[in-house]
Scaffold this active site. Structure first.
Site, PDB file in Angstrom:
ATOM      1  N   ASP A   1       0.877  -1.182   0.000  1.00  0.00           N
ATOM      2  CA  ASP A   1       0.000   0.000   0.000  1.00  0.00           C
ATOM      3  C   ASP A   1       0.915   1.234   0.000  1.00  0.00           C
ATOM      4  O   ASP A   1       2.135   1.127  -0.186  1.00  0.00           O
ATOM      5  CB  ASP A   1      -0.988  -0.029   1.179  1.00  0.00           C
ATOM      6  CG  ASP A   1      -0.320   0.179   2.537  1.00  0.00           C
ATOM      7  OD1 ASP A   1       0.926   0.264   2.593  1.00  0.00           O
ATOM      8  OD2 ASP A   1      -1.058   0.262   3.541  1.00  0.00           O
ATOM      9  N   HIS A   2       0.317   2.408   0.215  1.00  0.00           N
ATOM     10  CA  HIS A   2       1.092   3.654   0.195  1.00  0.00           C
ATOM     11  C   HIS A   2       2.204   3.668   1.248  1.00  0.00           C
ATOM     12  O   HIS A   2       3.301   4.153   0.997  1.00  0.00           O
ATOM     13  CB  HIS A   2       0.157   4.852   0.394  1.00  0.00           C
ATOM     14  CG  HIS A   2      -0.691   4.737   1.626  1.00  0.00           C
ATOM     15  ND1 HIS A   2      -1.746   3.845   1.713  1.00  0.00           N
ATOM     16  CD2 HIS A   2      -0.628   5.362   2.829  1.00  0.00           C
ATOM     17  CE1 HIS A   2      -2.294   3.943   2.915  1.00  0.00           C
ATOM     18  NE2 HIS A   2      -1.637   4.850   3.607  1.00  0.00           N
TER      19      HIS A   2
ATOM     20  N   CYS B   1       3.019  -3.232   4.122  1.00  0.00           N
ATOM     21  CA  CYS B   1       2.190  -2.084   4.508  1.00  0.00           C
ATOM     22  C   CYS B   1       2.904  -1.413   5.680  1.00  0.00           C
ATOM     23  O   CYS B   1       4.095  -1.653   5.899  1.00  0.00           O
ATOM     24  CB  CYS B   1       0.751  -2.504   4.830  1.00  0.00           C
ATOM     25  SG  CYS B   1       0.559  -3.639   6.222  1.00  0.00           S
ATOM     26  N   GLY B   2       2.225  -0.560   6.420  1.00  0.00           N
ATOM     27  CA  GLY B   2       2.894   0.173   7.489  1.00  0.00           C
ATOM     28  C   GLY B   2       3.439  -0.748   8.565  1.00  0.00           C
ATOM     29  O   GLY B   2       4.588  -0.624   8.988  1.00  0.00           O
ATOM     30  N   THR B   3       2.611  -1.671   9.003  1.00  0.00           N
ATOM     31  CA  THR B   3       3.013  -2.612  10.057  1.00  0.00           C
ATOM     32  C   THR B   3       3.246  -4.033   9.538  1.00  0.00           C
ATOM     33  O   THR B   3       3.843  -4.848  10.244  1.00  0.00           O
ATOM     34  CB  THR B   3       1.890  -2.730  11.111  1.00  0.00           C
ATOM     35  OG1 THR B   3       0.696  -3.147  10.425  1.00  0.00           O
ATOM     36  CG2 THR B   3       1.635  -1.410  11.810  1.00  0.00           C
TER      37      THR B   3
ATOM     38  N   GLY C   1      -1.923  -5.624   8.476  1.00  0.00           N
ATOM     39  CA  GLY C   1      -3.087  -5.636   7.572  1.00  0.00           C
ATOM     40  C   GLY C   1      -2.863  -6.572   6.399  1.00  0.00           C
ATOM     41  O   GLY C   1      -3.758  -7.362   6.043  1.00  0.00           O
TER      42      GLY C   1
ATOM     43  N   HIS D   1       9.168 -24.452   9.006  1.00  0.00           N
ATOM     44  CA  HIS D   1       8.055 -25.105   9.701  1.00  0.00           C
ATOM     45  C   HIS D   1       6.696 -24.852   9.040  1.00  0.00           C
ATOM     46  O   HIS D   1       5.824 -25.720   9.089  1.00  0.00           O
ATOM     47  CB  HIS D   1       7.976 -24.612  11.156  1.00  0.00           C
ATOM     48  CG  HIS D   1       9.089 -25.135  12.009  1.00  0.00           C
ATOM     49  ND1 HIS D   1       9.061 -25.089  13.388  1.00  0.00           N
ATOM     50  CD2 HIS D   1      10.280 -25.722  11.680  1.00  0.00           C
ATOM     51  CE1 HIS D   1      10.184 -25.615  13.877  1.00  0.00           C
ATOM     52  NE2 HIS D   1      10.938 -25.994  12.854  1.00  0.00           N
ATOM     53  N   ASN D   2       6.489 -23.658   8.503  1.00  0.00           N
ATOM     54  CA  ASN D   2       5.157 -23.290   8.007  1.00  0.00           C
ATOM     55  C   ASN D   2       5.050 -23.295   6.488  1.00  0.00           C
ATOM     56  O   ASN D   2       3.969 -23.052   5.953  1.00  0.00           O
ATOM     57  CB  ASN D   2       4.762 -21.903   8.533  1.00  0.00           C
ATOM     58  CG  ASN D   2       5.012 -21.748  10.021  1.00  0.00           C
ATOM     59  OD1 ASN D   2       5.842 -20.952  10.455  1.00  0.00           O
ATOM     60  ND2 ASN D   2       4.298 -22.516  10.822  1.00  0.00           N
TER      61      ASN D   2
ATOM     62  N   HIS E   1       6.002 -31.307   9.803  1.00  0.00           N
ATOM     63  CA  HIS E   1       5.499 -29.975   9.464  1.00  0.00           C
ATOM     64  C   HIS E   1       4.548 -30.040   8.264  1.00  0.00           C
ATOM     65  O   HIS E   1       3.620 -29.244   8.166  1.00  0.00           O
ATOM     66  CB  HIS E   1       6.659 -29.023   9.184  1.00  0.00           C
ATOM     67  CG  HIS E   1       7.590 -28.890  10.340  1.00  0.00           C
ATOM     68  ND1 HIS E   1       7.192 -28.390  11.563  1.00  0.00           N
ATOM     69  CD2 HIS E   1       8.894 -29.233  10.483  1.00  0.00           C
ATOM     70  CE1 HIS E   1       8.214 -28.415  12.402  1.00  0.00           C
ATOM     71  NE2 HIS E   1       9.256 -28.927  11.765  1.00  0.00           N
TER      72      HIS E   1
ATOM     73  N   ARG F   1       1.079 -30.774   9.467  1.00  0.00           N
ATOM     74  CA  ARG F   1       0.471 -29.591  10.098  1.00  0.00           C
ATOM     75  C   ARG F   1       0.046 -28.571   9.054  1.00  0.00           C
ATOM     76  O   ARG F   1      -1.031 -27.961   9.171  1.00  0.00           O
ATOM     77  CB  ARG F   1       1.447 -28.973  11.103  1.00  0.00           C
ATOM     78  CG  ARG F   1       1.691 -29.890  12.291  1.00  0.00           C
ATOM     79  CD  ARG F   1       2.942 -29.570  13.083  1.00  0.00           C
ATOM     80  NE  ARG F   1       3.160 -30.600  14.101  1.00  0.00           N
ATOM     81  CZ  ARG F   1       4.286 -30.742  14.766  1.00  0.00           C
ATOM     82  NH1 ARG F   1       5.308 -29.939  14.554  1.00  0.00           N
ATOM     83  NH2 ARG F   1       4.412 -31.698  15.672  1.00  0.00           N
TER      84      ARG F   1
HETATM   85  C1  RB5 Z   1      -1.966   2.728   6.623  1.00  0.00           C
HETATM   86  O1  RB5 Z   1      -1.979   3.904   7.362  1.00  0.00           O
HETATM   87  C2  RB5 Z   1      -1.787   1.524   7.534  1.00  0.00           C
HETATM   88  O2  RB5 Z   1      -2.921   1.341   8.286  1.00  0.00           O
HETATM   89  C3  RB5 Z   1      -1.464   0.290   6.732  1.00  0.00           C
HETATM   90  O3  RB5 Z   1      -0.306   0.520   5.974  1.00  0.00           O
HETATM   91  C4  RB5 Z   1      -1.174  -0.973   7.511  1.00  0.00           C
HETATM   92  O4  RB5 Z   1      -0.210  -0.748   8.490  1.00  0.00           O
HETATM   93  C5  RB5 Z   1      -2.335  -1.694   7.997  1.00  0.00           C
HETATM   94  O5  RB5 Z   1      -2.238  -2.737   8.639  1.00  0.00           O
END
Ligand code: RB5
Length: 143
Positions: free
Chosen positions: A9-10, A66-68, A71, A99-100, A134, A137
């Site tokens: 994403d952005h 993505c950011g984290t 998502g 394993h996965n 594995h 599983r």
């Molecule tokens: C975008 O702001 C953020 O929510 C997205 O990149 C992501 O981290 C979602 O899980």
């Protein structure tokens, strides 16, 4: 060399572009499924796009950013046959393969610097699935 698809994403756009070029420089065939700028978009659309692409057999492994990474991993793991692993350290990338049998690597661009991301990515791509117990599983995941 295996075929790899990458999408973000952005929030992941900048890291995605750098990792795409990094992989190309290493000789991988890489398909960039977007997004194409830092303009705000919705991460599930890109996760779905990459998972469909992989499940059609167009690539063997995927990278979602993505950011984290949260998502993307939540969205990707809704697809049967996708085993997406959100990795913050190389050891997770290694074990997600051994394993996965993870086929998608998720990264959080707001928390993982480029150099660290390359180590995690290299580990993910160079580690084989161990099979045996594995495999049983992993088979249960799709039942
Ligand atoms: C975008 O702001 C953020 O929510 C997205 O990149 C992501 O981290 C979602 O899980």
């Amino acid at each position: 060399m295996i075929k790899i698809a990458i999408a973000s994403d952005h929030a992941g756009f900048e890291l995605k572009s750098k990792l795409r070029d990094y992989l190309k420089d290493k000789g991988y065939s890489v398909t960039d499924l977007g997004t194409d700028s830092d303009k705000s978009v919705d991460y599930p659309e890109y996760a779905n796009k990459l998972c469909s692409y992989l499940l059609k057999g167009e690539c063997e492994k995927g990278v979602l950013i993505c950011g984290t990474g949260l998502g993307m991993s939540i969205a990707a793991n809704r697809h049967k046959g996708i085993r997406a692993a959100l990795c913050t350290i190389p050891e997770y990338a290694k074990l997600s393969r051994e394993h996965n049998n993870a086929n998608v690597l998720c990264l959080g661009a707001r928390f993982i610097p480029f150099e660290q991301a390359t180590v995690i990515l290299d580990t993910f791509l160079s580690t084989d699935f161990e099979g045996d117990r594995h495999q049983r599983r992993v088979d249960l995941l799709d039942k």
